[in-house]
Design a protein around this motif. Structure first.
Motif, PDB file in Angstrom:
ATOM      1  N   ILE A  43       0.818  -1.217   0.000  1.00  8.16           N
ATOM      2  CA  ILE A  43       0.000   0.000   0.000  1.00  8.16           C
ATOM      3  C   ILE A  43       0.855   1.271   0.000  1.00  8.16           C
ATOM      4  N   ILE A  44       1.917   1.284   0.775  1.00  7.54           N
ATOM      5  CA  ILE A  44       2.710   2.515   0.860  1.00  7.54           C
ATOM      6  C   ILE A  44       3.601   2.667  -0.364  1.00  7.54           C
ATOM      7  N   GLY A  45       3.646   1.619  -1.151  1.00  9.11           N
ATOM      8  CA  GLY A  45       4.153   1.752  -2.498  1.00  9.11           C
ATOM      9  C   GLY A  45       5.650   1.742  -2.634  1.00  9.11           C
ATOM     10  N   LEU A  46       6.074   2.480  -3.633  1.00 11.91           N
ATOM     11  CA  LEU A  46       7.425   2.342  -4.139  1.00 11.91           C
ATOM     12  C   LEU A  46       8.301   3.434  -3.539  1.00 11.91           C
ATOM     13  N   LEU A  47       8.937   3.157  -2.425  1.00 11.42           N
ATOM     14  CA  LEU A  47       9.836   4.166  -1.862  1.00 11.42           C
ATOM     15  C   LEU A  47      11.121   4.175  -2.703  1.00 11.42           C
ATOM     16  N   PRO A  48      11.836   5.297  -2.701  1.00  8.97           N
ATOM     17  CA  PRO A  48      12.979   5.424  -3.607  1.00  8.97           C
ATOM     18  C   PRO A  48      13.960   4.257  -3.473  1.00  8.97           C
ATOM     19  N   GLY A  49      14.352   3.724  -4.603  1.00  4.81           N
ATOM     20  CA  GLY A  49      15.364   2.669  -4.618  1.00  4.81           C
ATOM     21  C   GLY A  49      14.842   1.266  -4.351  1.00  4.81           C
ATOM     22  N   THR A  50      13.524   1.115  -4.192  1.00  2.00           N
ATOM     23  CA  THR A  50      13.010  -0.210  -3.824  1.00  2.00           C
ATOM     24  C   THR A  50      12.507  -1.025  -5.022  1.00  2.00           C
ATOM     25  N   ALA A  51      12.494  -0.440  -6.219  1.00  2.00           N
ATOM     26  CA  ALA A  51      11.937  -1.162  -7.377  1.00  2.00           C
ATOM     27  C   ALA A  51      12.585  -2.534  -7.581  1.00  2.00           C
ATOM     28  N   PRO A  52      13.919  -2.657  -7.455  1.00  5.05           N
ATOM     29  CA  PRO A  52      14.504  -3.992  -7.663  1.00  5.05           C
ATOM     30  C   PRO A  52      13.957  -5.037  -6.683  1.00  5.05           C
ATOM     31  N   ALA A  53      13.728  -4.646  -5.433  1.00  8.09           N
ATOM     32  CA  ALA A  53      13.190  -5.604  -4.456  1.00  8.09           C
ATOM     33  C   ALA A  53      11.755  -6.001  -4.829  1.00  8.09           C
ATOM     34  N   PHE A  54      10.988  -5.051  -5.335  1.00 12.01           N
ATOM     35  CA  PHE A  54       9.634  -5.388  -5.796  1.00 12.01           C
ATOM     36  C   PHE A  54       9.693  -6.432  -6.913  1.00 12.01           C
ATOM     37  N   ARG A  55      10.634  -6.228  -7.820  1.00 14.06           N
ATOM     38  CA  ARG A  55      10.747  -7.187  -8.934  1.00 14.06           C
ATOM     39  C   ARG A  55      11.212  -8.548  -8.423  1.00 14.06           C
ATOM     40  N   GLU A  56      12.244  -8.518  -7.581  1.00 15.74           N
ATOM     41  CA  GLU A  56      12.814  -9.778  -7.107  1.00 15.74           C
ATOM     42  C   GLU A  56      11.755 -10.633  -6.409  1.00 15.74           C
ATOM     43  N   HIS A  57      10.897  -9.998  -5.597  1.00 17.55           N
ATOM     44  CA  HIS A  57       9.915 -10.771  -4.820  1.00 17.55           C
ATOM     45  C   HIS A  57       8.531 -10.806  -5.492  1.00 17.55           C
ATOM     46  N   ARG A  58       8.460 -10.330  -6.733  1.00 18.89           N
ATOM     47  CA  ARG A  58       7.207 -10.328  -7.512  1.00 18.89           C
ATOM     48  C   ARG A  58       6.072  -9.651  -6.732  1.00 18.89           C
ATOM     49  N   LEU A  59       6.325  -8.439  -6.284  1.00 17.64           N
ATOM     50  CA  LEU A  59       5.353  -7.684  -5.497  1.00 17.64           C
ATOM     51  C   LEU A  59       4.730  -6.595  -6.364  1.00 17.64           C
ATOM     52  N   VAL A  60       3.507  -6.228  -6.013  1.00 20.72           N
ATOM     53  CA  VAL A  60       2.804  -5.201  -6.774  1.00 20.72           C
ATOM     54  C   VAL A  60       2.803  -3.906  -5.963  1.00 20.72           C
ATOM     55  N   PRO A  61       3.494  -2.879  -6.427  1.00 26.44           N
ATOM     56  CA  PRO A  61       3.462  -1.618  -5.690  1.00 26.44           C
ATOM     57  C   PRO A  61       2.142  -0.894  -5.945  1.00 26.44           C
ATOM     58  N   VAL A  62       1.636  -0.227  -4.926  1.00 26.11           N
ATOM     59  CA  VAL A  62       0.512   0.686  -5.125  1.00 26.11           C
ATOM     60  C   VAL A  62       1.144   2.058  -5.354  1.00 26.11           C
ATOM     61  N   LEU A  63       1.002   2.582  -6.558  1.00 22.33           N
ATOM     62  CA  LEU A  63       1.682   3.833  -6.926  1.00 22.33           C
ATOM     63  C   LEU A  63       0.857   5.006  -6.422  1.00 22.33           C
ATOM     64  N   ASN A  64       1.515   5.884  -5.666  1.00 25.69           N
ATOM     65  CA  ASN A  64       0.783   6.932  -4.950  1.00 25.69           C
ATOM     66  C   ASN A  64       1.031   8.338  -5.464  1.00 25.69           C
ATOM     67  N   ASP A  65       2.000   8.494  -6.358  1.00 28.38           N
ATOM     68  CA  ASP A  65       2.218   9.826  -6.938  1.00 28.38           C
ATOM     69  C   ASP A  65       2.915   9.683  -8.285  1.00 28.38           C
ATOM     70  N   LEU A  66       3.069  10.802  -8.980  1.00 31.17           N
ATOM     71  CA  LEU A  66       3.631  10.742 -10.332  1.00 31.17           C
ATOM     72  C   LEU A  66       5.078  10.270 -10.303  1.00 31.17           C
ATOM     73  N   GLY A  67       5.793  10.590  -9.243  1.00 25.53           N
ATOM     74  CA  GLY A  67       7.183  10.148  -9.123  1.00 25.53           C
ATOM     75  C   GLY A  67       7.273   8.628  -9.036  1.00 25.53           C
ATOM     76  N   GLN A  68       6.381   8.022  -8.234  1.00 25.88           N
ATOM     77  CA  GLN A  68       6.378   6.555  -8.122  1.00 25.88           C
ATOM     78  C   GLN A  68       5.995   5.918  -9.460  1.00 25.88           C
ATOM     79  N   ILE A  69       5.069   6.550 -10.172  1.00 23.20           N
ATOM     80  CA  ILE A  69       4.672   6.027 -11.487  1.00 23.20           C
ATOM     81  C   ILE A  69       5.883   6.035 -12.417  1.00 23.20           C
TER      82      ILE A  69
END
Ligand SMILES: *Cc1c(COP(=O)(O)O)cnc(C)c1O
Length: 368
Positions: free
Chosen positions: A88-114
């Motif tokens: 829910i708290i989404g994609l904090l800076p630098g965390t995209a690789p961990a989302f990919r590695e663990h096959r997680l779905v970020p909830v994008l909360n602002d244009l920067g996260q998008i």
């Protein structure tokens, strides 16, 4: 009431009924008339232990789970290799690789996260994400300006597999609050102008606001764990937690004695006090001082004096003495007095009672 050997050194025993959680999941899902039902298991499944609770929900048929934080999602992924896990708290800076590695779905909360997710997708192919539209909470998600920009510049979503567009209700537990309809209308207006994707709006109470709020996916949390999603009406959910705490001492008191820190409780008549091993370090909130109650020997008795770190004191003058023994147990939470009841006495909500439940209790899981 005797305790299992493993619990002999514990002050309190917390029993968590996994069958009741599974039954609550089915009750919610059956109200949805075909919309999918996720389970929110953030904050360690509202304090009940995600590693036991999530597999029980999975066994009951749940395939989509929401947590608040990336770290929670990584723990959950280890329990559930094939579930869809939203953060829910989404994609904090630098965390995209961990989302990919663990096959997680970020909830994008602002244009920067998008933008960050879109860049991540560019080198790994299209990846799923959810989009959170803020329709009035003013807390998390794209506000009106961000939403307007995204609608004007849809290429910002290029390459993202938009698997859910969601918003969060402000006051769903009050069915007659016009805010519910306002949020529903705002959400519809924005979704209509975004690329088509499944919609999600209802939390636990939202499930009870009627089919218009169900959309494609509901996201209940608290009701799974026994909190009443429709306050003021009978609770349609099964009770999940039972908490009993040991009576460690009994003492006779009389005026002019006082009980506990600060001498806030003044004894008026000859009577009996039981000291029970649960305190604010266990999530028995100090704000319950002087106004709580519990069940001793079949009698509901008042808590007196202040809640201290490890102990509370209760006035058991009205309990027949054959029902009182040191080493026996007082019931703090149970089928007849659940988290919402204790919350009322503590000046809070059932959610906080659950998430505060102590790590020091001996925990037992039953069912599933
Ligand atoms: C916590 C949360 C939920 C679950 O809410 P309950 O009231 O516990 O059902 C759903 N959606 C979001 C975004 C949340 O943060």
């Amino acid at each position: 009431m005797s305790s299992p050997p493993a619990a002999r050194g514990a002050g309190a025993i917390l029993t968590i009924d996994l069958d009741a959680i599974a039954a609550n999941y089915r009750t919610l899902r059956d109200r949805l008339d075909g919309a999918a039902c996720a389970a929110v298991v953030k904050a360690d499944a509202y304090g009940l232990g995600v590693e036991a609770v999530a597999p029980a929900l999975h066994k009951a048929g749940c395939r989509r789970f929401f947590v608040a934080l990336l770290d929670e999602a990584i723990v959950l992924r280890r329990c559930l290799p094939d579930a869809e896990i939203f953060v829910i708290i989404g994609l904090l800076p630098g965390t995209a690789p961990a989302f990919r590695e663990h096959r997680l779905v970020p909830v994008l909360n602002d244009l920067g996260q998008i933008e960050e997710w879109r860049r991540g997708c560019a080198d790994s192919g299209s990846l799923p994400a959810a989009l959170h539209i803020d329709t009035g909470m003013n807390r998390l998600g794209l506000g009106p300006e961000d939403s307007a920009r995204l609608i004007a510049e849809p290429e910002r979503l290029a390459g993202i597999d938009l698997c859910c567009v969601m918003s969060h209700l402000i006051h769903a537990e009050a069915a007659d609050d016009p805010l519910n309809q306002t949020q529903l209308a705002r959400f519809a207006a924005i979704r209509d102008r975004l690329p088509a994707a499944p919609g999600s709006l209802a939390n636990s109470s939202g499930v009870f606001l009627g089919p218009a709020f169900h959309l494609d996916l509901a996201r209940p949390g608290a009701a799974l764990y026994g909190v009443n999603p429709i306050p003021g009406a009978p609770n349609p959910m099964r009770n999940v937690v039972r908490l009993t705490a040991r009576i460690v001492q009994l003492r006779d008191v009389d005026s002019p004695m006082t009980v506990g820190y600060g001498a806030t409780h003044k004894v008026v008549n000859k009577g009996k006090i039981a000291t029970i091993s649960i305190g604010y370090a266990d999530g028995y909130l100090r704000s319950t001082s002087g106004r709580g109650s519990c069940l001793v020997g079949g009698v509901r008795v008042p808590m007196v004096g202040r809640v201290s770190m490890d102990l509370i004191t209760v006035d058991v003058s009205n309990v027949p003495s054959q029902n009182l023994e040191p080493g026996g147990f007082a019931e703090i939470l149970g089928d007849d007095f659940g988290v919402d009841d204790l919350a009322r006495e503590s000046g809070t909500i059932g959610y906080e009672i659950l998430t505060a439940l102590g790590r020091r209790h001996h925990r037992r899981y039953v069912g599933a």
